[in-house]
Design a protein around this motif. Structure first.
Motif, PDB file in Angstrom:
ATOM      1  N   GLU A 108      23.341   2.827 -33.788  1.00 49.16           N
ATOM      2  CA  GLU A 108      24.115   4.059 -33.725  1.00 49.16           C
ATOM      3  C   GLU A 108      24.493   4.523 -35.129  1.00 49.16           C
ATOM      4  O   GLU A 108      24.903   3.725 -35.971  1.00 49.16           O
ATOM      5  CB  GLU A 108      25.384   3.823 -32.893  1.00 49.16           C
ATOM      6  N   GLY A 109      24.311   5.823 -35.371  1.00 48.40           N
ATOM      7  CA  GLY A 109      24.625   6.394 -36.673  1.00 48.40           C
ATOM      8  C   GLY A 109      23.453   6.441 -37.639  1.00 48.40           C
ATOM      9  O   GLY A 109      23.528   7.119 -38.664  1.00 48.40           O
ATOM     10  N   ALA A 110      22.380   5.761 -37.316  1.00 45.73           N
ATOM     11  CA  ALA A 110      21.204   5.728 -38.189  1.00 45.73           C
ATOM     12  C   ALA A 110      20.320   6.944 -37.940  1.00 45.73           C
ATOM     13  O   ALA A 110      20.545   7.735 -37.026  1.00 45.73           O
ATOM     14  CB  ALA A 110      20.416   4.439 -37.955  1.00 45.73           C
ATOM     15  N   ILE A 111      19.288   7.069 -38.770  1.00 42.14           N
ATOM     16  CA  ILE A 111      18.289   8.136 -38.588  1.00 42.14           C
ATOM     17  C   ILE A 111      17.118   7.568 -37.793  1.00 42.14           C
ATOM     18  O   ILE A 111      16.562   6.533 -38.126  1.00 42.14           O
ATOM     19  CB  ILE A 111      17.786   8.652 -39.950  1.00 42.14           C
ATOM     20  N   ALA A 112      16.760   8.275 -36.742  1.00 43.36           N
ATOM     21  CA  ALA A 112      15.577   7.910 -35.953  1.00 43.36           C
ATOM     22  C   ALA A 112      14.437   8.825 -36.376  1.00 43.36           C
ATOM     23  O   ALA A 112      14.614  10.044 -36.481  1.00 43.36           O
ATOM     24  CB  ALA A 112      15.849   8.047 -34.461  1.00 43.36           C
ATOM     25  N   SER A 113      13.279   8.239 -36.620  1.00 38.79           N
ATOM     26  CA  SER A 113      12.108   9.001 -37.059  1.00 38.79           C
ATOM     27  C   SER A 113      10.986   8.827 -36.046  1.00 38.79           C
ATOM     28  O   SER A 113      10.521   7.715 -35.801  1.00 38.79           O
ATOM     29  CB  SER A 113      11.649   8.521 -38.441  1.00 38.79           C
ATOM     30  N   LEU A 114      10.576   9.928 -35.458  1.00 33.33           N
ATOM     31  CA  LEU A 114       9.548   9.912 -34.419  1.00 33.33           C
ATOM     32  C   LEU A 114       8.331  10.672 -34.936  1.00 33.33           C
ATOM     33  O   LEU A 114       8.467  11.760 -35.498  1.00 33.33           O
ATOM     34  CB  LEU A 114      10.080  10.571 -33.143  1.00 33.33           C
ATOM     35  N   ASN A 115       7.153  10.102 -34.732  1.00 36.21           N
ATOM     36  CA  ASN A 115       5.950  10.667 -35.318  1.00 36.21           C
ATOM     37  C   ASN A 115       4.909  11.026 -34.268  1.00 36.21           C
ATOM     38  O   ASN A 115       4.850  10.413 -33.197  1.00 36.21           O
ATOM     39  CB  ASN A 115       5.344   9.672 -36.304  1.00 36.21           C
ATOM     40  N   CYS A 116       4.065  11.969 -34.635  1.00 35.80           N
ATOM     41  CA  CYS A 116       3.046  12.461 -33.713  1.00 35.80           C
ATOM     42  C   CYS A 116       1.868  12.976 -34.537  1.00 35.80           C
ATOM     43  O   CYS A 116       2.070  13.678 -35.538  1.00 35.80           O
ATOM     44  CB  CYS A 116       3.657  13.587 -32.873  1.00 35.80           C
ATOM     45  N   THR A 117       0.660  12.621 -34.146  1.00 30.73           N
ATOM     46  CA  THR A 117      -0.528  13.196 -34.771  1.00 30.73           C
ATOM     47  C   THR A 117      -1.349  13.889 -33.699  1.00 30.73           C
ATOM     48  O   THR A 117      -1.289  13.525 -32.511  1.00 30.73           O
ATOM     49  CB  THR A 117      -1.388  12.122 -35.461  1.00 30.73           C
ATOM     50  N   TYR A 118      -2.119  14.891 -34.102  1.00 30.64           N
ATOM     51  CA  TYR A 118      -2.917  15.653 -33.155  1.00 30.64           C
ATOM     52  C   TYR A 118      -4.298  15.860 -33.720  1.00 30.64           C
ATOM     53  O   TYR A 118      -4.506  15.833 -34.937  1.00 30.64           O
ATOM     54  CB  TYR A 118      -2.239  16.974 -32.808  1.00 30.64           C
ATOM     55  N   SER A 119      -5.253  16.089 -32.850  1.00 35.34           N
ATOM     56  CA  SER A 119      -6.648  16.117 -33.299  1.00 35.34           C
ATOM     57  C   SER A 119      -7.214  17.518 -33.480  1.00 35.34           C
ATOM     58  O   SER A 119      -8.159  17.700 -34.251  1.00 35.34           O
ATOM     59  CB  SER A 119      -7.523  15.349 -32.298  1.00 35.34           C
ATOM     60  N   ASP A 120      -6.639  18.521 -32.780  1.00 32.34           N
ATOM     61  CA  ASP A 120      -7.224  19.864 -32.823  1.00 32.34           C
ATOM     62  C   ASP A 120      -6.646  20.664 -33.964  1.00 32.34           C
ATOM     63  O   ASP A 120      -5.466  21.052 -33.926  1.00 32.34           O
ATOM     64  CB  ASP A 120      -6.960  20.580 -31.487  1.00 32.34           C
ATOM     65  N   ARG A 121      -7.477  20.944 -34.984  1.00 35.46           N
ATOM     66  CA  ARG A 121      -6.989  21.603 -36.189  1.00 35.46           C
ATOM     67  C   ARG A 121      -6.505  23.031 -35.952  1.00 35.46           C
ATOM     68  O   ARG A 121      -5.755  23.568 -36.752  1.00 35.46           O
ATOM     69  CB  ARG A 121      -8.096  21.635 -37.253  1.00 35.46           C
ATOM     70  N   VAL A 122      -6.939  23.644 -34.867  1.00 36.16           N
ATOM     71  CA  VAL A 122      -6.556  25.041 -34.632  1.00 36.16           C
ATOM     72  C   VAL A 122      -5.261  25.149 -33.829  1.00 36.16           C
ATOM     73  O   VAL A 122      -4.856  26.248 -33.450  1.00 36.16           O
ATOM     74  CB  VAL A 122      -7.679  25.817 -33.915  1.00 36.16           C
ATOM     75  N   TYR A 141      -2.651  24.922 -28.112  1.00 40.14           N
ATOM     76  CA  TYR A 141      -3.702  25.885 -28.436  1.00 40.14           C
ATOM     77  C   TYR A 141      -4.441  26.142 -27.136  1.00 40.14           C
ATOM     78  O   TYR A 141      -5.094  25.268 -26.599  1.00 40.14           O
ATOM     79  CB  TYR A 141      -4.663  25.363 -29.500  1.00 40.14           C
ATOM     80  N   GLN A 142      -4.312  27.308 -26.592  1.00 41.24           N
ATOM     81  CA  GLN A 142      -4.863  27.693 -25.290  1.00 41.24           C
ATOM     82  C   GLN A 142      -4.166  26.974 -24.131  1.00 41.24           C
ATOM     83  O   GLN A 142      -3.993  27.550 -23.069  1.00 41.24           O
ATOM     84  CB  GLN A 142      -6.374  27.457 -25.227  1.00 41.24           C
ATOM     85  N   LYS A 143      -3.819  25.732 -24.310  1.00 40.56           N
ATOM     86  CA  LYS A 143      -3.023  25.016 -23.318  1.00 40.56           C
ATOM     87  C   LYS A 143      -2.102  24.064 -24.065  1.00 40.56           C
ATOM     88  O   LYS A 143      -2.304  23.789 -25.252  1.00 40.56           O
ATOM     89  CB  LYS A 143      -3.916  24.223 -22.357  1.00 40.56           C
ATOM     90  N   VAL A 144      -1.097  23.579 -23.374  1.00 42.96           N
ATOM     91  CA  VAL A 144      -0.168  22.634 -23.988  1.00 42.96           C
ATOM     92  C   VAL A 144      -0.605  21.217 -23.650  1.00 42.96           C
ATOM     93  O   VAL A 144      -0.814  20.891 -22.474  1.00 42.96           O
ATOM     94  CB  VAL A 144       1.274  22.882 -23.498  1.00 42.96           C
ATOM     95  N   THR A 145      -0.769  20.398 -24.680  1.00 44.45           N
ATOM     96  CA  THR A 145      -1.153  18.998 -24.504  1.00 44.45           C
ATOM     97  C   THR A 145      -0.004  18.117 -24.978  1.00 44.45           C
ATOM     98  O   THR A 145       0.496  18.290 -26.093  1.00 44.45           O
ATOM     99  CB  THR A 145      -2.427  18.674 -25.300  1.00 44.45           C
ATOM    100  N   PHE A 146       0.397  17.194 -24.137  1.00 38.20           N
ATOM    101  CA  PHE A 146       1.490  16.289 -24.445  1.00 38.20           C
ATOM    102  C   PHE A 146       0.969  14.920 -24.880  1.00 38.20           C
ATOM    103  O   PHE A 146      -0.076  14.449 -24.410  1.00 38.20           O
ATOM    104  CB  PHE A 146       2.366  16.078 -23.201  1.00 38.20           C
ATOM    105  N   GLY A 147       1.733  14.285 -25.755  1.00 37.82           N
ATOM    106  CA  GLY A 147       1.515  12.869 -26.023  1.00 37.82           C
ATOM    107  C   GLY A 147       2.138  12.049 -24.913  1.00 37.82           C
ATOM    108  O   GLY A 147       2.764  12.580 -23.980  1.00 37.82           O
ATOM    109  N   THR A 148       1.993  10.745 -25.009  1.00 37.56           N
ATOM    110  CA  THR A 148       2.528   9.863 -23.968  1.00 37.56           C
ATOM    111  C   THR A 148       4.012   9.579 -24.156  1.00 37.56           C
ATOM    112  O   THR A 148       4.655   9.031 -23.278  1.00 37.56           O
ATOM    113  CB  THR A 148       1.770   8.526 -23.941  1.00 37.56           C
TER     114      THR A 148
END
Lengths: 108, 115
Positions: free
Chosen positions: A15-29, A93-100
């Motif tokens: 509690e009180g710390a910084i949480a860092s959440l990351n995400c990468t995606y494959s479609d450049r557009v 892009y054209q549709k919304v894609t979610f991560g897990t």
């Protein structure tokens, strides 16, 4: 390669710390990027949207986007136990894609 | 509250049956999208409707079909239910000019169990 990748976690922060959440995606557009929070048994709730490179701040939340690296992140400052949830990255892009999703646990 | 409602909340069906799930979008939201979320997974895009026309579809078989009505309500129909169809079904609405599924507002979902 998955279209949107996230570390499933759990990510545990005190509690009180910084949480860092990351995400990468494959479609450049990809054009629009979103972070959703989902509590167990509930539907996703929009936290942040970001459309251009750089940082976007909203209260304790900061979204960061780097299109060249195909990377988007979410920082949560002063993490609270109520922030414990699964955080979903979504890319449009054209549709919304979610991560897990990444499960965040904030330890009191 | 997002102003998006779904019914029913929970549903139990048996394999081979058909099911209809309903969603009521925010007034003025012309775009509705449907998602399937299996346990431990992110939502998977089923399809999207803009002004009563389907304008995007994910990797789901034709037994998943939908309708959107002028009063901002919509339906997801699933025929010949399979065990793997057990999931949380979410609808999401957005203002969506020109059919763009931009910022989306999710309903509470329908939990479907297929036995």
């Amino acid at each position: 390669q998955k279209e949107v990748e996230q570390n499933s976690g759990p990510l545990s922060v005190p509690e009180g710390a910084i949480a860092s959440l990351n995400c990468t995606y494959s479609d450049r557009v990809s054009q629009s990027f979103f972070w959703y929070r989902q509590y167990s048994g509930k539907s996703p709730e929009l936290i942040m949207s970001i459309y251009s490179n750089g940082d976007k701040e909203d209260g304790r939340f900061t979204a960061q986007l780097n299109k060249a690296s195909q990377y988007v992140s979410l920082l949560i400052r002063d993490s609270q136990p109520s922030d414990s949830a699964t955080y979903l990255c979504a890319v449009h892009y054209q549709k919304v894609t979610f991560g897990t999703g990444t499960k965040l646990q904030v330890i009191p | 509250e997002t102003g998006v409602t779904q019914s029913p909340t929970h549903l139990i069906k048996t394999r081979g049956q058909q099911v209809t799930l309903r969603c009521s979008s925010q007034s003025g939201h012309n775009t509705v999208s449907w998602y399937q979320q299996a346990l431990g997974q992110g939502p998977q895009f089923i399809f999207q409707y803009y002004r009563e026309e389907e304008n995007g579809r994910g990797n789901f078989p034709p037994r998943f079909s939908g309708l959107q009505f002028p009063n901002y309500s919509s339906e997801l129909n699933v025929n010949a239910l399979e065990l793997d169809d057990s999931a949380l079904y979410l609808c999401a609405s957005s203002p969506g000019t020109s059919g763009r599924a931009d910022t989306q507002y999710f309903g509470p979902g329908t939990r479907l169990t297929v036995l």
